[in-house]
Design an enzyme around this catalytic site. Structure first.
Site, PDB file in Angstrom:
ATOM      1  N   GLU A  92      -9.984 -14.434 -17.150  1.00 57.89           N
ATOM      2  CA  GLU A  92     -10.251 -14.181 -15.734  1.00 57.89           C
ATOM      3  C   GLU A  92      -9.502 -12.941 -15.264  1.00 57.89           C
ATOM      4  O   GLU A  92     -10.026 -12.125 -14.501  1.00 57.89           O
ATOM      5  CB  GLU A  92      -9.818 -15.402 -14.933  1.00 57.89           C
ATOM      6  CG  GLU A  92     -10.041 -15.311 -13.436  1.00 57.89           C
ATOM      7  CD  GLU A  92      -9.396 -16.494 -12.726  1.00 57.89           C
ATOM      8  OE1 GLU A  92      -8.864 -16.283 -11.622  1.00 57.89           O
ATOM      9  OE2 GLU A  92      -9.425 -17.615 -13.267  1.00 57.89           O
ATOM     10  N   HIS A  93      -8.275 -12.776 -15.753  1.00 57.19           N
ATOM     11  CA  HIS A  93      -7.499 -11.574 -15.420  1.00 57.19           C
ATOM     12  C   HIS A  93      -8.105 -10.328 -16.058  1.00 57.19           C
ATOM     13  O   HIS A  93      -8.038  -9.242 -15.485  1.00 57.19           O
ATOM     14  CB  HIS A  93      -6.055 -11.737 -15.912  1.00 57.19           C
ATOM     15  CG  HIS A  93      -5.177 -12.492 -14.973  1.00 57.19           C
ATOM     16  ND1 HIS A  93      -4.355 -11.885 -14.056  1.00 57.19           N
ATOM     17  CD2 HIS A  93      -5.004 -13.814 -14.796  1.00 57.19           C
ATOM     18  CE1 HIS A  93      -3.705 -12.796 -13.363  1.00 57.19           C
ATOM     19  NE2 HIS A  93      -4.081 -13.983 -13.793  1.00 57.19           N
ATOM     20  N   GLU A 169       2.382 -14.677 -12.224  1.00 61.33           N
ATOM     21  CA  GLU A 169       1.565 -15.632 -11.472  1.00 61.33           C
ATOM     22  C   GLU A 169       1.973 -17.070 -11.791  1.00 61.33           C
ATOM     23  O   GLU A 169       1.957 -17.937 -10.916  1.00 61.33           O
ATOM     24  CB  GLU A 169       0.083 -15.410 -11.775  1.00 61.33           C
ATOM     25  CG  GLU A 169      -0.823 -16.190 -10.859  1.00 61.33           C
ATOM     26  CD  GLU A 169      -2.209 -15.588 -10.741  1.00 61.33           C
ATOM     27  OE1 GLU A 169      -3.129 -16.321 -10.337  1.00 61.33           O
ATOM     28  OE2 GLU A 169      -2.369 -14.391 -11.044  1.00 61.33           O
TER      29      GLU A 169
END
Length: 478
Positions: A92-93, A169
């Protein structure tokens, strides 16, 4: 780039929506208004098609000047192993760090020039990449999504750069105690099974995942029969199907050595996990039992039951006039700062529970009244409780989908879960069919005398012993 390219991380508690009222009601003087029932029947149809490779295309044309289009994939942390847990979140990153045709800067400029928003999220069973843009730019949006999905560069330099981002994160998520508490709840409730994995994965995996791990994850799970190209807004289904044939016909539907991954059953374990820290100001506690799967017929009665329990926040007005009995008690007796009833449903199981935040002096009382609310669901639900809960649930279903993005998300998830989009009129009919007897029976099936899973973080010295919480899951009745 401003906010043109963004991501949505952990999905605990994320629910983009269930339904909306898609037609505009005229308020002009002298013109009749449309009833609630008529508005449901007048909702636009969701059309569904499929390509030869198994990729499905679903769309709802609402006539908006904007649209949201995206790919929903049946792939999440549940499909990961202990070794590669976090691969989906890492991808996703990497999604918007450039493709083989467009480096990151060019990709961002493309999105920016369209005035679009490109986003992604990963959950335990689903992954989504989607874009909100002007309806006239739908072909460009589908082309970019195709590139992001099929031609991601995955350069070693970008992977190393994103490691530190992912680790930061992970540290930030530890500050969101609700996410921590609910992740711990999954970890203990589904211990030893893939559903116990965190979506973000452990920090050790973020440090060791290689490019080959990510490539293997994509080749194993990003298959056409597990994908849905969904769109909502100013789109026509025929145009979307044509774009899908142009850009996604080449997506593979075959598995290496025909090794089709099959989800192993995830057993529920009644258990607890405690992280005591007396320096924290508030305790975050969740208690849950095994709930119904997404496609279970019991899902609607459980949704009604959760609406009866409701939610509460210390900022709410109303006090003793709140409709939820547990909310009234919480307000009058200062039992907690907030609570919410939740039901996380998956393809073959679920978690039905209550999450609350309270100070260290009211943990025992709040746990007692939460379990008492459950016992009331199993034994003493009344017609008035059901009538109120139905209205609350209908309002929630209709009101939450207030734009093309929530509608598109709803379409994508429904097609993956049910093989079709369940229309609002059908939800409404299923809610109307719920009776007090049905709620009592279904709640007795899932809650009464069942072993709960409990997670607690903070100053939790007052949290009752597990055996005592287990003994409160039934009443001695004569």
């Amino acid at each position: 780039m401003a906010a043109s390219v963004c991501r949505v991380g952990s999905t605990v508690g994320r629910a983009l929506a269930k339904a909306r009222s898609p037609i505009l009601l005229s308020l002009r003087r002298g013109q009749a208004t449309v009833t609630y029932a008529q508005s449901l029947l007048g909702a636009p149809e969701t059309r569904l098609s499929a390509l030869d490779n198994g990729l499905r295309i679903a769309s709802e044309e609402t006539g908006h000047g904007t649209c949201t289009v995206g790919l929903w994939i049946s792939c999440g942390s549940r499909y990961e192993t202990e070794k590669n847990n976090g691969a989906g979140f890492f991808l996703e990153h990497m999604a918007f760090k450039g493709t083989k045709k467009h480096p990151q800067m060019a990709l961002e400029q493309q999105v920016e020039s369209m005035g679009a928003h490109l986003s992604a999220y990963t959950s335990r069973e689903h992954t989504a990449y989607y874009m909100k843009t002007l309806a006239k730019d739908l072909p460009k949006a589908v082309a970019l999504l195709s590139e992001v999905l099929q031609s991601n560069a995955l350069s070693e330099a970008d992977i190393e750069q994103q490691r530190s981002v992912v680790l930061r994160e992970l540290e930030e998520v530890e500050g969101s105690l609700q996410d921590v508490c609910l992740d711990l709840l999954h970890a203990t409730a589904f211990q030893g099974t893939p559903l116990g994995h965190s979506v973000l994965g452990p920090s050790q995996n973020a440090r060791t995942l290689s490019r080959q791990d990510l490539v293997d994850f994509i080749s194993s799970h990003y298959k056409a029969p597990r994908m849905v190209l969904a769109a909502a807004g100013g789109v026509t289904h025929e145009e979307l199907v044509g774009l899908a044939k142009q850009h996604f016909s080449g997506v593979s539907f075959e598995y290496e050595d025909d090794a089709v991954p099959v989800l192993s059953p995830c057993r529920f374990s009644g258990s607890e996990i405690r992280m005591r820290d007396d320096d924290m100001p508030l305790a975050h506690i969740a208690i849950a039992v095994e709930g119904a799967s997404a496609a279970s017929p019991d899902i609607v009665p459980l949704m009604v039951a959760n609406s009866i329990i409701g939610s509460y926040d210390i900022t709410f007005g109303g006090g003793k006039h709140l409709s939820s009995r547990l909310a009234r008690l919480a307000s009058e007796e200062s039992l907690c700062h907030s609570f919410q009833a939740f039901h996380s449903s998956y393809s073959d199981t679920g978690l039905l529970g209550i999450y609350f935040v309270t100070d260290k002096h009211h943990i025992d009382d709040m746990m007692h009244w939460s379990q008492n609310a459950w016992m009331n669901m199993c034994t003493t639900v009344t017609e008035s409780d059901i009538a109120r809960a139905k209205n609350v649930l209908k309002a929630s279903l209709v009101g939450q989908l207030n734009g093309t993005t929530p509608i598109c998300d709803d379409i994508g998830r429904h097609v993956l879960n049910y093989g079709r989009r369940i229309p609002l009129a059908e939800w409404d009919a299923r809610i109307d069919a719920v009776t007090p007897r049905m709620v009592r029976d279904v709640c007795s099936k899932y809650i009464y005398d069942k072993c709960p899973a409990v997670s607690a973080v903070g100053p939790i010295e007052q949290l009752p012993d597990y055996n005592r919480m287990r003994s409160a899951m039934y009443w001695l009745r004569f």
